[in-house]
Design an enzyme around this catalytic site. Structure first.
Site, mmCIF file in Angstrom:
data_model
loop_
_atom_site.group_PDB
_atom_site.id
_atom_site.type_symbol
_atom_site.label_atom_id
_atom_site.label_comp_id
_atom_site.label_asym_id
_atom_site.label_seq_id
_atom_site.Cartn_x
_atom_site.Cartn_y
_atom_site.Cartn_z
ATOM 1 N N ASP A 52 0.816 -1.205 0.000
ATOM 2 C CA ASP A 52 0.000 0.000 0.000
ATOM 3 C C ASP A 52 0.854 1.261 0.000
ATOM 4 O OD1 ASP A 52 0.936 -0.502 2.572
ATOM 5 O OD2 ASP A 52 -1.010 -0.367 3.555
ATOM 6 N N ASP A 103 6.934 3.929 3.250
ATOM 7 C CA ASP A 103 7.101 5.011 4.222
ATOM 8 C C ASP A 103 8.578 5.070 4.629
ATOM 9 O OD1 ASP A 103 6.471 6.952 6.131
ATOM 10 O OD2 ASP A 103 5.665 5.533 7.569
ATOM 11 N N LYS A 159 5.842 7.906 0.423
ATOM 12 C CA LYS A 159 5.993 9.053 1.315
ATOM 13 C C LYS A 159 7.496 9.238 1.534
ATOM 14 C CE LYS A 159 3.003 8.690 4.953
ATOM 15 N NZ LYS A 159 2.656 8.436 6.382
ATOM 16 N N PHE A 179 -0.346 11.347 7.699
ATOM 17 C CA PHE A 179 -0.827 9.990 7.949
ATOM 18 C C PHE A 179 -2.158 9.804 7.238
ATOM 19 C CE2 PHE A 179 -2.497 6.303 10.069
ATOM 20 C CZ PHE A 179 -1.372 5.500 10.094
ATOM 21 N N ASP A 221 -5.046 1.696 7.354
ATOM 22 C CA ASP A 221 -5.746 1.834 8.634
ATOM 23 C C ASP A 221 -5.053 2.799 9.584
ATOM 24 O OD1 ASP A 221 -3.484 -0.013 9.016
ATOM 25 O OD2 ASP A 221 -4.283 -0.244 11.041
HETATM 26 P P1 IMP Z 1 7.451 1.322 6.288
HETATM 27 O O1 IMP Z 1 7.940 -0.029 6.707
HETATM 28 O O2 IMP Z 1 7.766 2.388 7.274
HETATM 29 O O3 IMP Z 1 7.862 1.695 4.868
HETATM 30 O O4 IMP Z 1 5.888 1.309 6.339
HETATM 31 C C1 IMP Z 1 5.151 0.538 5.535
HETATM 32 C C2 IMP Z 1 3.842 0.173 6.201
HETATM 33 O O5 IMP Z 1 3.456 1.091 7.244
HETATM 34 C C3 IMP Z 1 2.768 0.271 5.180
HETATM 35 O O6 IMP Z 1 2.638 -0.949 4.493
HETATM 36 C C4 IMP Z 1 1.561 0.636 6.010
HETATM 37 O O7 IMP Z 1 0.970 -0.541 6.499
HETATM 38 C C5 IMP Z 1 2.094 1.423 7.169
HETATM 39 N N1 IMP Z 1 1.962 2.882 6.950
HETATM 40 C C6 IMP Z 1 2.931 3.769 6.691
HETATM 41 N N2 IMP Z 1 2.445 5.024 6.548
HETATM 42 C C7 IMP Z 1 1.116 4.922 6.712
HETATM 43 C C8 IMP Z 1 0.034 5.871 6.644
HETATM 44 O O8 IMP Z 1 0.179 7.077 6.398
HETATM 45 N N3 IMP Z 1 -1.204 5.353 6.882
HETATM 46 C C9 IMP Z 1 -1.434 4.043 7.136
HETATM 47 N N4 IMP Z 1 -0.456 3.124 7.174
HETATM 48 C C10 IMP Z 1 0.808 3.550 6.962
HETATM 49 MG MG MG Z 2 1.004 -2.398 5.121
#
Ligand code: IMP
Ligand code: MG
Length: 198
Positions: free
Chosen positions: A118, A121, A149, A170, A177
């Protein structure tokens, strides 16, 4: 590759938040129509790139549920679909330690994997999953994320197909979610600040 739409300058032209969600959602960041249009573009790009491939879609649970469903129904190629569960013990907006909640069931060795998530981040999830999948020796491995992001990236990872680049807000909806709620919004919205601890 077409330019990746950047949503940060689109705020004023976006539709109003549907009445049912006004208590929780401050703004619509990406409308249903914009999601549909961009997903159609992505599906065309992926279809071109995977002609004659032995394609296996690996969808990360649970946030990429709707994105995966809408995207792959517009890719008219033979493919198999599997799900990988990764959870970050996230109970709000900050990332935590990663754990596998559901293992793959298909044999992916020697095959062309397309990982779908999805949102990219910090990059922790994608780099963890890349490493895990590479241990199984696929023939190729690419990833496709609906949202990127970049402001919060702490792991050096990029996505091969990206739906939208978004600002550091966010977001919820269309699978994503906040504490397991709001996945069922049909659009992507920014939560009202009252939902976040100060
Ligand atoms: P990362 O491991 O920090 O890249 O984050 C990835 C996961 O964090 C995504 O697959 C989402 O499940 C969750 N996530 C990151 N940012 C958001 C947001 O703004 N809203 C909801 N879920 C997020
Ligand atoms: Mg996720």
């Amino acid at each position: 590759m077409p330019a990746i739409p950047n949503t940060s300058d689109a705020g004023k032209r976006l539709p109003r938040v549907p009445t049912a969600w006004r208590n929780a959602v401050a703004t619509v960041l990406i409308s249903e129509k914009n999601l549909r249009n961009r997903i159609t573009e992505l599906s065309k790009e992926i279809t071109r790139d995977y002609l004659n491939a032995d394609l296996v879609i690996v969808s990360l649970l649970r946030g990429s549920l709707f994105f995966t469903a809408d995207l792959i129904r517009q890719i008219p190629l033979p493919m198999e679909l599997d799900f990988l569960g990764v959870s970050s013990y996230r109970n709000g907006t900050n990332p935590g330690l990663l754990t596998i909640t559901k293992e793959l069931e298909l044999n992916i060795t020697g095959r062309d994997l397309l990982l779908i998530d999805d949102i990219l981040d910090t990059g922790q999830t994608l780099s963890f999953v890349h490493q895990k999948l590479n241990e199984l020796h696929p023939k190729s491995l690419k990833s496709c994320v609906l949202l990127d992001k970049p402001a919060r990236r702490s792991h050096p990872v990029t996505s091969d197909y990206t739906g939208f680049v978004i600002p550091n807000q966010f977001v919820v909806g269309y699978g994503m979610d906040y504490k397991e709620r709001f996945r069922n919004l049909p659009f992507i919205g920014v939560l009202r600040s009252e939902f976040f601890p100060s």
